[in-house]
Design an enzyme around this catalytic site. Structure first.
Site, PDB file in Angstrom:
ATOM      1  N   HIS A   1       0.623  -1.235   0.390  1.00  0.00           N
ATOM      2  CA  HIS A   1      -0.507   0.271  -0.116  1.00  0.00           C
ATOM      3  C   HIS A   1       0.839   0.912  -0.227  1.00  0.00           C
ATOM      4  O   HIS A   1       2.349   1.046   0.061  1.00  0.00           O
ATOM      5  CB  HIS A   1      -1.234  -0.027   1.247  1.00  0.00           C
ATOM      6  CG  HIS A   1      -0.104   0.205   2.283  1.00  0.00           C
ATOM      7  ND1 HIS A   1       0.894  -1.729   3.201  1.00  0.00           N
ATOM      8  CD2 HIS A   1       0.043   1.103   3.213  1.00  0.00           C
ATOM      9  CE1 HIS A   1       1.655  -0.218   4.267  1.00  0.00           C
ATOM     10  NE2 HIS A   1       1.226   0.566   4.386  1.00  0.00           N
TER      11      HIS A   1
ATOM     12  N   ARG B   1       8.440  -8.772  15.393  1.00  0.00           N
ATOM     13  CA  ARG B   1       8.189  -7.476  14.341  1.00  0.00           C
ATOM     14  C   ARG B   1       7.454  -6.938  15.689  1.00  0.00           C
ATOM     15  O   ARG B   1       6.881  -7.049  15.446  1.00  0.00           O
ATOM     16  CB  ARG B   1       8.565  -7.145  13.296  1.00  0.00           C
ATOM     17  CG  ARG B   1       8.614  -6.261  12.606  1.00  0.00           C
ATOM     18  CD  ARG B   1       8.467  -6.120  11.323  1.00  0.00           C
ATOM     19  NE  ARG B   1       8.419  -4.570  11.159  1.00  0.00           N
ATOM     20  CZ  ARG B   1       9.680  -3.548   9.658  1.00  0.00           C
ATOM     21  NH1 ARG B   1      10.796  -4.167  10.424  1.00  0.00           N
ATOM     22  NH2 ARG B   1       8.802  -2.951  10.075  1.00  0.00           N
TER      23      ARG B   1
HETATM   24  C1  GA4 Z   1      -2.192   2.764   5.265  1.00  0.00           C
HETATM   25  C2  GA4 Z   1      -1.466   3.831   6.681  1.00  0.00           C
HETATM   26  C3  GA4 Z   1      -2.375   3.899   8.167  1.00  0.00           C
HETATM   27  O1  GA4 Z   1      -1.796   2.652   8.657  1.00  0.00           O
HETATM   28  C4  GA4 Z   1      -3.780   3.932   8.078  1.00  0.00           C
HETATM   29  C5  GA4 Z   1      -4.270   2.679   6.795  1.00  0.00           C
HETATM   30  C6  GA4 Z   1      -5.651   2.433   7.370  1.00  0.00           C
HETATM   31  C7  GA4 Z   1      -6.118   1.808   7.900  1.00  0.00           C
HETATM   32  O2  GA4 Z   1      -5.217   0.800   8.725  1.00  0.00           O
HETATM   33  O3  GA4 Z   1      -6.957   1.431   9.174  1.00  0.00           O
HETATM   34  C8  GA4 Z   1      -6.623   2.304   5.452  1.00  0.00           C
HETATM   35  C9  GA4 Z   1      -5.308   2.844   5.067  1.00  0.00           C
HETATM   36  C10 GA4 Z   1      -4.103   3.157   5.621  1.00  0.00           C
HETATM   37  C11 GA4 Z   1      -5.263   3.105   3.709  1.00  0.00           C
HETATM   38  C12 GA4 Z   1      -6.461   2.371   2.704  1.00  0.00           C
HETATM   39  C13 GA4 Z   1      -8.140   2.366   4.127  1.00  0.00           C
HETATM   40  C14 GA4 Z   1      -7.618   2.836   5.351  1.00  0.00           C
HETATM   41  C15 GA4 Z   1      -7.089   0.860   5.799  1.00  0.00           C
HETATM   42  C16 GA4 Z   1      -7.127   0.615   4.800  1.00  0.00           C
HETATM   43  C17 GA4 Z   1      -7.833  -0.352   4.230  1.00  0.00           C
HETATM   44  C18 GA4 Z   1      -3.907   4.339   9.395  1.00  0.00           C
HETATM   45  C19 GA4 Z   1      -3.702   4.820   7.025  1.00  0.00           C
HETATM   46  O4  GA4 Z   1      -4.444   6.340   7.586  1.00  0.00           O
HETATM   47  O5  GA4 Z   1      -4.503   4.665   6.020  1.00  0.00           O
END
Ligand code: GA4
Length: 328
Positions: free
Chosen positions: A203, A270
């Site tokens: 991601h 980790r």
């Molecule tokens: C990716 C980056 C951060 O960890 C986060 C993630 C968020 C979550 O885990 O709730 C998201 C992911 C992240 C992006 C798309 C969406 C939202 C999970 C997901 C499938 C906390 C963020 O801000 O975006």
């Protein structure tokens, strides 16, 4: 921790990952006189770099890490009381609201409100206050470093307002997030089948900048521009910084929001802690005017951070979230 069904966890072929890092991940020494151009290059070429001599006190890192280890060592039923992550709280394997899963458990916290901490009081009792104080102190220290880096980047890009990026994180309404991930060892996973077990799927981060610190157990990988995955050797004394989608947009694509993922380890735990520096919800995310050359057009449709976040929470982890906002 138990894996329920095999297909639920994504697996990838090792053939995709490259053991040696070509050219090396950029290493920035913040104690050196002028790392500006190095920082800009790193954000353009990789969207990722490692920083040393960062000024975040080692005792603070150690103290928060041991609190986190203590939390993750609690019985599953106790930890579950601090969940679900909707979106803040304790989560186990499920990531986000759209069916993503990984080999991890985590804590997700806001940085500017205390509302999600009530979930911890019942578990920690008085220790909940200690935990919250440590998190706040740690966030203040990494945010300061992130702002210094963003100011050097603005100077390196010759933007008149050196606080053009950092002021978004400093704003009281900054919508930033803090995450502590625990990837338990996965001894039963057969390494011989030539596949990696995904701890956290690929991601990009939606925010402006992310600041990651982990213990000495590796697992993080970044994707190069040509699509190859390279492992990032762990270093518990350093921080790893990555460019998020919003900074990519503010630089009109000059800086790259780096795609990354974490693969699980067969024998060791980790632990990583990440600060995601985001803008206020009402902030319009668009290329900075002073960065645009004559006749240069924005590559993106204009949007607020609220709109982008709303759209991100409808996406799956691996989706190209910025794609929806690109001009055709
Ligand atoms: C990716 C980056 C951060 O960890 C986060 C993630 C968020 C979550 O885990 O709730 C998201 C992911 C992240 C992006 C798309 C969406 C939202 C999970 C997901 C499938 C906390 C963020 O801000 O975006």
């Amino acid at each position: 921790m138990v894996v329920h069904s095999k297909p639920a966890i994504e697996q990838l072929s090792n053939a995709n990952s490259c053991a040696a890092l070509l050219g090396g991940i950029p290493l920035i020494d913040l104690s050196k006189p002028d790392p500006k151009s190095q920082l800009v290059r790193a954000c353009e070429d990789f969207g990722f770099f490692k920083v040393i001599n960062h000024g975040v006190p080692a005792h603070l890192i150690r103290a928060l890490e041991s609190e986190a280890v203590r939390f993750f060592s609690l019985p599953p039923s106790v930890k579950a009381q601090a969940g679900p992550p909707d979106p803040f709280g304790y989560g186990d394997k499920k990531i986000g609201p759209n069916g993503d899963v990984g080999w991890l458990e985590y804590l997700l916290l806001t940085t500017n409100s205390h509302s999600d901490y009530h979930k911890f009081s019942s578990i920690f009792g008085h220790a909940a206050d200690k935990f919250r104080c440590l998190v706040n102190e740690y966030i203040a220290a990494v945010k300061k470093m992130a702002c210094e880096i963003l100011e050097m980047l603005a100077e390196g890009l010759r933007i008149d307002d050196r606080e053009a990026f950092s002021k978004l994180l400093m704003d009281e309404q900054s919508d930033s997030v803090f995450r502590v991930n625990h990837y338990p060892p996965c001894p039963d996973f057969p390494e011989s089948n030539g596949r990696d077990l995904i701890g956290f799927g690929e991601h990009t981060d939606p925010q402006i900048i992310s600041v990651l610190r982990s213990n000495n157990i590796s697992g993080l990988q970044i994707s190069l521009k040509d699509g190859r995955w390279i492992p990032v050797p762990a270093d518990q004394n350093s921080f790893f910084i990555n460019v998020g989608d919003s900074l990519q947009v503010m630089t009109n694509g000059r800086f790259k929001s780096v795609k990354h993922r974490v693969v699980a380890n067969g024998s060791k735990s980790r632990l990583s802690m990440i600060y995601f520096g985001g803008p206020p919800l009402s902030e319009t995310i668009a290329p900075l005017a002073s960065l645009m050359q004559d006749e240069e057009d924005s590559l993106y449709k204009e949007f607020t951070w609220f709109e982008y976040k709303k759209s991100a929470y409808k996406s799956k982890l691996a989706d190209n979230r910025l794609g929806l906002f690109e001009k055709i």
